[in-house]
Design an enzyme around this catalytic site. Structure first.
Site, mmCIF file in Angstrom:
data_model
loop_
_atom_site.group_PDB
_atom_site.id
_atom_site.type_symbol
_atom_site.label_atom_id
_atom_site.label_comp_id
_atom_site.label_asym_id
_atom_site.label_seq_id
_atom_site.Cartn_x
_atom_site.Cartn_y
_atom_site.Cartn_z
ATOM 1 N N GLU A 87 0.849 -1.190 0.000
ATOM 2 C CA GLU A 87 0.000 0.000 0.000
ATOM 3 C C GLU A 87 0.884 1.238 0.000
ATOM 4 O O GLU A 87 1.849 1.332 0.746
ATOM 5 C CB GLU A 87 -0.888 -0.008 1.259
ATOM 6 C CG GLU A 87 -1.626 1.280 1.515
ATOM 7 C CD GLU A 87 -2.924 1.390 0.722
ATOM 8 O OE1 GLU A 87 -3.148 0.561 -0.173
ATOM 9 O OE2 GLU A 87 -3.708 2.312 1.003
ATOM 10 N N ASP A 103 2.516 -1.658 6.928
ATOM 11 C CA ASP A 103 3.104 -1.164 8.168
ATOM 12 C C ASP A 103 2.416 -1.759 9.390
ATOM 13 O O ASP A 103 1.290 -2.228 9.322
ATOM 14 C CB ASP A 103 2.972 0.370 8.231
ATOM 15 C CG ASP A 103 3.941 1.048 7.277
ATOM 16 O OD1 ASP A 103 5.045 0.495 7.087
ATOM 17 O OD2 ASP A 103 3.595 2.104 6.723
ATOM 18 N N ASP A 109 -3.313 1.929 9.795
ATOM 19 C CA ASP A 109 -3.534 1.900 8.348
ATOM 20 C C ASP A 109 -3.100 0.566 7.765
ATOM 21 O O ASP A 109 -3.776 -0.014 6.915
ATOM 22 C CB ASP A 109 -2.758 3.033 7.661
ATOM 23 C CG ASP A 109 -3.444 4.377 7.893
ATOM 24 O OD1 ASP A 109 -4.618 4.358 8.316
ATOM 25 O OD2 ASP A 109 -2.802 5.411 7.660
#
Ligand code: TSJ
Length: 652
Positions: free
Chosen positions: A439, A512, A516
């Site tokens: 992403e 991560d 998110d």
């Protein structure tokens, strides 16, 4: 080395022919552990616990055990205790040895991996104690029985302490502690959540049985995001399982429908409930063993469900003339658990996870056929709501097919055009190819530069998150975030999914370790789970594990993947020099790493860690996703609050 200890020369002087056979049996386990526990990766490691717990569950099925406790001890050893009758300790006439010793030293046929053969108990599984013993650096068993405490010890399958009485007791039960052998496994680190998920499943499948799981490791004590203790007991069994699976969904009817029946030694139990979504969640078990590949019990269930709904439709006039609803129509929005028990289970298929006994199809079909018809007669409002939903699904499916054809023609997917955001690899053999799904453009940029382009592809994900909860296949094909994933993987979705067309056999989600990142993982896992489930069932999906810390002392740099590892490496780097200055910095995100760092820590097959995604992970993701996308505000607020704290913890 273990194999030296087990060499025939060493044993011949000490043991008779029978004992040699015993040792050869356990030696076979150490030579080919994969044959007995599936693999020597984390999955095999966790399998050891299941093999032991299965014995206690058998004792519960026999009606003598009400409580099982599983503890992860400091040092990643495992203790399993139960309050059953205790493994028999008397001398067996055939062997002249205590039954307890035989349980741990003789390799038993039967269970999941062999056919038929000797069974320790009248239970349905639980023959793996000797396998676990062979693969343990050490193992201690205590049996509480006849007012005495009996104890016996082993190391890598060899007796190190003969059975002896070590105390008095007024309880009965069995306690086994084992240390998985680091020589046998890629990792000996136990994952609390993996064991928790499995134990919860077993608690659901054995109504009334209390299963407690504890994590006593120091490393988890200071991380409050880790749940360290859970005691589970479900009086409602698989009914409660269905409620739990559908927790974040809006039910179409209030009560879970429960059906049960038996013939000869076999029983079938089914619980189901419909929700207003479009997905099917069917979880099946044979003898408490998950059967992700389905089999005869699922076939019988599906056939009967479709037949009963069509019959109800014809009878009530909701279906006109020749109008029919298909099997898929009948399973839209369905959450169901099927649990069958039988004495001669035949497991087939690629991963031995498919039930082959044909008479179980008849049994399940008959139970659902009779009981569901009866239920619909008594609950016409529920029957109408379900049939109405199947009818809507039927009409929508036609529309979706048309939309899909239209999109295909427009984007020319079938001509092999690959998405713009895909940096493909040179290798063409899917078995050798990997794709990193990343992403954000900055992380994808580092991954592009850092990768080995011979066999590693990188797909950058971007665009608006689609609410898959409320979307049918036509919308998914058109979605700008998911369509490139479908195209890059090449295997299609839903009922058209074809594993043989898959272009990469390792699909690695790289995100991560923050909220998110967890969102994107949840979205992708939910998407794979709902539309490309064989990917997960066949173990093709992984999560990359990026490091959390960088440690620097002078010119030396190392990275750590957990807090515990950070402390350990920091101590190592300090060595005998307590004043050495070690600089510890936290990686804020993947995008922050340069290409060399990313390659060395997260992408190099020689050094990286990949976590294989299991069906358990996917089911969990699916639930969280429903919660995030669903209409219920309160659970969503709670999730965000919990995870916000998680992020705060990470930043400390
Ligand atoms: F894996 C194992 F074998 F080591 C093991 C077995 C581990 C644990 C934690 C529990 C057990 C176990 C076995 N719990 N309960 C039993 N029960 C028997 O083995 C048993 C007891 C009595 C009788 C009987 O006929 O009197 C028969 C059996 C099979």
């Amino acid at each position: 080395m273990a194999d030296e200890i087990l060499s025939a020369g060493a044993v011949e002087q000490e043991y008779g022919a029978e004992q040699i056979q015993v040792l050869e049996g356990l030696e076979a386990v150490r030579k080919r552990p994969g044959m007995y526990i599936g693999s020597t990766s984390a999955s095999g490691l966790h399998h050891l616990v299941y093999e032991i717990v299965d014995n206690s569950i058998d004792e519960a099925l026999a009606g003598y055990c009400t409580e099982i406790t599983v503890t992860i001890n400091e040092g990643n050893t495992i203790t399993v205790t139960d309050n059953g009758r205790g493994i028999p300790v008397d001398i067996q006439p055939q062997t002249g040895r205590p039954a307890l010793e035989v349980v741990f030293t003789v390799l038993h046929a039967g269970g999941k991996f062999g056919g038929g053969g000797y069974k320790v108990s009248g239970g349905l599984h639980g023959v793996g104690a000797s396998v676990v013993n062979a693969l343990s650096e050490w193992l201690t068993v205590r049996v509480y029985k006849n007012g005495e405490i009996y104890e016996m010890k082993f190391s890598r399958g060899h007796i190190t302490q003969e059975m002896k009485i070590v105390g008095k007791t007024d309880k009965t039960g069995t306690e086994v502690t084992f240390a998985p052998d680091p020589e046998m496994f890629d990792t000996v680190h136990y994952d609390y959540e993996t064991l928790h998920t499995r134990m919860r499943e077993q608690a659901f499948l054995n109504a009334g049985l209390r299963i407690t799981i504890r994590d006593d490791r120091a490393e988890s004590a200071d991380k409050d995001e880790i749940q360290r203790f859970e005691s589970m007991r479900y009086e409602g069994g698989i009914r409660e399982y269905v409620t739990w699976l559908g927790k974040n969904k809006t039910a179409l009817h209030e009560d879970v429908i429960y059906m049960q029946g038996s013939k000869d030694d076999a029983t079938a139990e089914i619980a189901l409930q419909y929700n207003d979504g479009y997905n099917e969640l069917l979880v099946s078990f044979a003898n408490d063993i998950h059967t992700p590949e389905g089999g005869m019990h699922e076939t019988g269930f599906k056939t009967a469900l479709t037949r009963v709904l069509n019959a109800y439709g014809a009878k009530s006039g909701m279906l006109k003339g020749e109008e029919k609803v298909s099997g898929e129509d009948c399973r839209e929005g369905l959450t169901a658990v099927i649990s069958v028990k039988l004495t001669d289970a035949q497991f087939e298929g690629q991963t031995k996870a498919k039930l082959g006994n044909a008479y179980i199809r008849t049994l399940t079909d008959n139970v659902v056929g009779a009981k569901l018809t009866e239920y619909f007669e008594e609950h016409p409002a529920t029957a109408k709501a379900i049939l109405e939903k199947a009818l809507t699904a039927n009409r929508a499916r036609e529309a979706a097919r048309k939309a899909r054809e239209a999109v295909r023609n427009k984007t020319g997917l079938e001509s092999g055009g690959m998405p713009e955001k895909l940096k493909d690899c040179n290798e063409k053999d899917p078995a050798l190819c990997e794709i990193y799904i990343v992403e954000g453009d900055s992380a994808a940029g580092s991954a592009n530069q850092g990768r080995d382009s011979r066999f590693q592809a990188v797909l950058a994900m971007w665009g608006k998150m689609l609410n898959v909860e409320k979307a049918r296949a036509d919308k998914i094909y058109k979605n700008d975030k998911l369509a490139p994933v479908i195209t890059a993987l090449g295997a299609g979705i839903g009922d058209e999914f074809n594993l043989e067309k898959l272009r990469y056999h390792k699909i690695i989600i790289m995100a991560d370790a923050d909220v998110d990142g967890s969102h994107i993982r949840t979205l992708l896992l939910t998407f794979f789970f709902r539309y490309m489930r064989p990917l997960i069932e066949n173990g093709y999906v992984y999560s990359a594990v990026p490091p959390l810390y960088k440690l620097t002392r002078g010119k030396t740099q190392r990275v750590a993947y957990s807090d515990a590892e950070r402390d350990q490496i920091s101590a190592e780097m300090r060595g005998d020099n307590p004043n050495a200055k070690i600089d510890i910095s936290r990686y804020k995100g993947l995008g922050e790493m340069n290409k060399e760092e990313l390659w060395e820590t997260t992408m190099d097959p020689e050094k990286r860690t990949l976590r294989r995604i299991t069906m358990g992970d996917a089911i969990e993701a699916d639930k969280i996703f429903s919660l995030l996308m669903g209409e219920e505000v309160e659970p969503r607020r709670q999730w965000i609050e919990t995870n916000a704290r998680y992020v705060v913890n990470l930043d400390v």
